[in-house]
Design a protein around this motif. Structure first.
Motif, PDB file in Angstrom:
ATOM      1  N   THR A  65      41.843  52.855  39.990  1.00 50.69           N
ATOM      2  CA  THR A  65      40.963  52.344  41.031  1.00 50.69           C
ATOM      3  C   THR A  65      39.704  53.181  41.156  1.00 50.69           C
ATOM      4  OG1 THR A  65      42.926  51.542  42.225  1.00 50.69           O
ATOM      5  CG2 THR A  65      40.867  51.678  43.455  1.00 50.69           C
ATOM      6  N   LEU A  68      37.341  52.400  37.806  1.00 52.51           N
ATOM      7  CA  LEU A  68      36.738  51.084  37.601  1.00 52.51           C
ATOM      8  C   LEU A  68      35.321  50.951  38.156  1.00 52.51           C
ATOM      9  CD1 LEU A  68      39.812  48.742  38.176  1.00 52.51           C
ATOM     10  CD2 LEU A  68      38.585  49.162  36.044  1.00 52.51           C
ATOM     11  N   VAL A 129      36.869  47.149  29.568  1.00 55.43           N
ATOM     12  CA  VAL A 129      37.090  46.561  30.894  1.00 55.43           C
ATOM     13  C   VAL A 129      38.389  45.766  30.909  1.00 55.43           C
ATOM     14  CG1 VAL A 129      36.183  44.900  32.568  1.00 55.43           C
ATOM     15  CG2 VAL A 129      34.629  46.486  31.428  1.00 55.43           C
ATOM     16  N   LEU A 133      41.502  46.878  33.351  1.00 52.74           N
ATOM     17  CA  LEU A 133      41.907  45.972  34.425  1.00 52.74           C
ATOM     18  C   LEU A 133      43.312  45.423  34.201  1.00 52.74           C
ATOM     19  CD1 LEU A 133      38.776  43.845  35.396  1.00 52.74           C
ATOM     20  CD2 LEU A 133      40.051  45.431  36.822  1.00 52.74           C
ATOM     21  N   SER A 134      43.652  45.081  32.973  1.00 52.93           N
ATOM     22  CA  SER A 134      45.010  44.580  32.723  1.00 52.93           C
ATOM     23  C   SER A 134      46.044  45.663  32.965  1.00 52.93           C
ATOM     24  CB  SER A 134      45.121  44.046  31.296  1.00 52.93           C
ATOM     25  OG  SER A 134      44.905  45.080  30.348  1.00 52.93           O
ATOM     26  N   LEU A 136      45.741  47.953  35.275  1.00 52.59           N
ATOM     27  CA  LEU A 136      45.885  47.987  36.734  1.00 52.59           C
ATOM     28  C   LEU A 136      46.749  46.826  37.218  1.00 52.59           C
ATOM     29  CD1 LEU A 136      45.111  49.180  39.483  1.00 52.59           C
ATOM     30  CD2 LEU A 136      43.043  47.774  39.430  1.00 52.59           C
ATOM     31  N   ILE A 181      43.541  39.661  39.410  1.00 49.35           N
ATOM     32  CA  ILE A 181      42.917  40.385  38.294  1.00 49.35           C
ATOM     33  C   ILE A 181      43.060  39.605  36.993  1.00 49.35           C
ATOM     34  CG2 ILE A 181      43.020  42.498  36.927  1.00 49.35           C
ATOM     35  CD1 ILE A 181      43.887  43.981  39.439  1.00 49.35           C
ATOM     36  N   TYR A 184      40.616  36.727  36.867  1.00 50.85           N
ATOM     37  CA  TYR A 184      39.257  37.188  36.572  1.00 50.85           C
ATOM     38  C   TYR A 184      39.101  37.502  35.081  1.00 50.85           C
ATOM     39  CZ  TYR A 184      35.342  40.501  36.360  1.00 50.85           C
ATOM     40  OH  TYR A 184      34.189  41.167  36.010  1.00 50.85           O
ATOM     41  N   LEU A 185      40.094  38.195  34.521  1.00 51.70           N
ATOM     42  CA  LEU A 185      40.017  38.558  33.104  1.00 51.70           C
ATOM     43  C   LEU A 185      40.091  37.313  32.213  1.00 51.70           C
ATOM     44  CD1 LEU A 185      42.255  41.764  32.948  1.00 51.70           C
ATOM     45  CD2 LEU A 185      39.768  41.624  32.767  1.00 51.70           C
ATOM     46  N   PHE A 432      38.822  37.807  42.428  1.00 50.65           N
ATOM     47  CA  PHE A 432      38.723  39.261  42.293  1.00 50.65           C
ATOM     48  C   PHE A 432      37.264  39.686  42.343  1.00 50.65           C
ATOM     49  CE2 PHE A 432      38.096  42.926  39.433  1.00 50.65           C
ATOM     50  CZ  PHE A 432      38.853  43.868  40.101  1.00 50.65           C
ATOM     51  N   PRO A 434      34.822  42.702  41.492  1.00 55.42           N
ATOM     52  CA  PRO A 434      34.740  43.999  40.801  1.00 55.42           C
ATOM     53  C   PRO A 434      34.261  45.091  41.757  1.00 55.42           C
ATOM     54  CG  PRO A 434      33.755  42.269  39.479  1.00 55.42           C
ATOM     55  CD  PRO A 434      34.030  41.665  40.819  1.00 55.42           C
TER      56      PRO A 434
END
Length: 490
Positions: A65, A68, A129, A133-134, A136, A181, A184-185, A432, A434
């Motif tokens: 966290t 990012l 990224v 993120l994945s 997290l 998340i 978003y990805l 999500f 960023p």
């Protein structure tokens, strides 16, 4: 219940070696520092025994966290986007080379048995990224598992109703955060694939796998909405718990449930799981970074089957509450077919099948109980064993009731399955956002860096913590000739 993800590990990387920032000269250094903390925390988490990893998971989430916002600031500077109204000018000096170890990709064809899967090298900040993120999102899923773990432990007294609802609510929040998340990805990966024709380096961050993990998180969150008010798994667990003393003075409370609503929620979870399975199963045929491993595919298929079996159980409960015990037993037959459990229609439930089949079943149950007690990969069957135990309890109760009181004919289960309604959604995915650096932090990074960025000098990924030094008595510059073996990868 939620899938036991394995968190990836990564190599060391210096942002200053590939990026420069004229407007905020200290940004690359700060990004490298934060990423170094993430790398060390992921490495420490992986080297910790599985039963003790729960204590280190909040540290991993906290470091990710914190990292990012700096990663998104560099990404915004490359795309000439403002951060909190402030322009960031980042210049790419050379293409980055960052290594991540995938955890969902199927490396059976190239990996040696017992050896870690090979790492993949990415040359774009976009995939940095994606991996961060994945990772997290996977950590959020593991937090959901930790919250639900006390509900399945049999070595202590059963948790109360209020504690159960608190645990389910916390796990649901973690799963919805993970779904946000992943969504978003998936949208971002689909834009790269269709707009720029970029192929993902591995299946972990392919558009199909990310969309499948989003559907998986939604399916698990939907099932938790049912578990929150479903008394039957708790009654079965209480009956198996040797530390329970409530049976001495009162019978288990089984309140009436909103059976038809719960059945439609379970069908919605089954549809999400089926979508995830179809997306992952098609990865190997459509290319797109390879295919995912078989254990993940098996979990998705078990989750789909278990969700449909839960729906059949609730339809059966609804029929039993209406006095149609024969139809309720037919729904149990349909659910057992979904679970893949074979039962002789002449069995009344009072006598279980014997022989090697029952011995294997007992051994599987004991092995799963040991996994729960030790905090290992429990629930890897997507709740199939737990649902089978609930079916055994209801089968014994309803069969005895129908044989002695109701004596109703049990209809075939095929037509009942054809009359199943559509699923009903209960959760929505929150978009999500960023994370961004706050204005004071951005202002502080306008100063030049106070030290050099030496993150790239550390050993790559999971190598030994100690640096490679010159052996005693060796000629300067020949230390590589004195090394034996290969670096240790964990």
């Amino acid at each position: 219940m939620p899938y036991p993800f394995v968190l990836p590990t990564t190599s060391s990387f210096s942002f200053s070696s590939c990026f420069s920032c004229e407007s905020h000269p200290s940004l690359p250094l700060n990004a490298s520092t934060r990423r170094g903390v993430v790398r060390e925390d992921l490495k420490a988490f992986k080297r910790t025994p599985r039963e003790h990893q729960a204590a280190k998971l909040p540290t991993v989430v906290s470091s990710l966290t914190a990292y990012l916002p700096y990663l998104f600031a560099v990404d915004a500077g490359l795309s000439q986007r403002a951060v909190n109204g402030e322009e960031i000018a980042v210049i790419l000096k050379t293409a980055p080379a960052i290594e991540w170890r995938p955890t969902l990709s199927d490396n059976a064809a190239v990996a040696v048995p017992g050896k870690e899967p090979a790492r993949v090298k990415v040359h774009s900040l976009e995939y940095e990224v994606f991996f961060a993120l994945s990772c997290l999102a996977n950590a959020h899923t593991l937090q959901a598992r930790i919250a639900l773990h006390p509900l399945y432990v049999l070595s202590t007294a059963p948790v109360g109703t209020q504690q159960r609802q608190v645990a389910v609510s916390a796990a649901t929040k973690s799963l919805l955060d993970a779904a946000s998340i992943y969504d978003y990805l998936a949208l971002r990966a689909e834009g790269l694939s269709s707009g720029y024709g970029m192929a993902p380096p591995c299946a972990d961050i392919s558009p199909a796998a990310l969309r499948a993990q989003c559907s998986l998180a939604m399916a698990e969150a939907t099932l938790l909405a049912v578990l929150k008010d479903d008394p039957y798994p708790a009654v079965v667990a209480q009956d198996r718990n040797k530390n329970d003393t409530e049976w001495m003075y009162k019978a288990p409370d089984i309140p009436k449930v909103r059976a038809h609503l719960f059945a439609r929620l379970c069908l919605a979870a089954s549809e999400h799981a089926a979508q995830a399975y179809s997306l992952c199963a098609g990865l190997g045929r459509a290319g797109g970074g390879g295919k995912v491993n078989e254990s993940f595919l098996k979990y998705l298929d078990n989750l789909r089957r278990t969700s449909r079996a839960k729906a059949c159980r609730f339809f059966g409960i609804d029929s039993e509450l209406g006095g149609q015990t024969g139809t309720a037993i037919a729904w149990l037959n349909a659910g057992l077919q979904e679970l893949g459990v074979e039962r002789n229609p002449s069995d009344t439930g009072g006598k279980k099948s014997g022989g090697l089949g029952r011995l294997k079943e007992k051994w599987t149950e004991k092995r799963e109980d040991k996994k729960v007690e030790r905090g290992l990969d429990w629930g890897a069957d997507a709740g199939r064993l737990e649902e089978t135990r609930v079916y055994e309890m209801l089968w014994e109760k309803w069969s005895k009731q129908n044989d002695t009181i109701m004596t109703q004919v049990v209809p075939p289960s095929g037509p009942l399955l054809q009359q199943m309604p559509m699923g009903r959604e209960i959760h929505t995915i929150k978009p999500f956002q960023p994370p961004q650096l706050d204005p004071p932090t951005l202002e502080a990074m306008r100063a030049p860096p106070d030290r050099s960025d030496d993150a790239a000098l550390y050993p790559s990924s999971d190598e030994d913590d100690t640096m490679i030094g010159t052996p005693i008595g060796a000629f300067p510059g020949t230390q590589g000739d004195y090394r034996t073996g290969t670096p240790n990868y964990y």
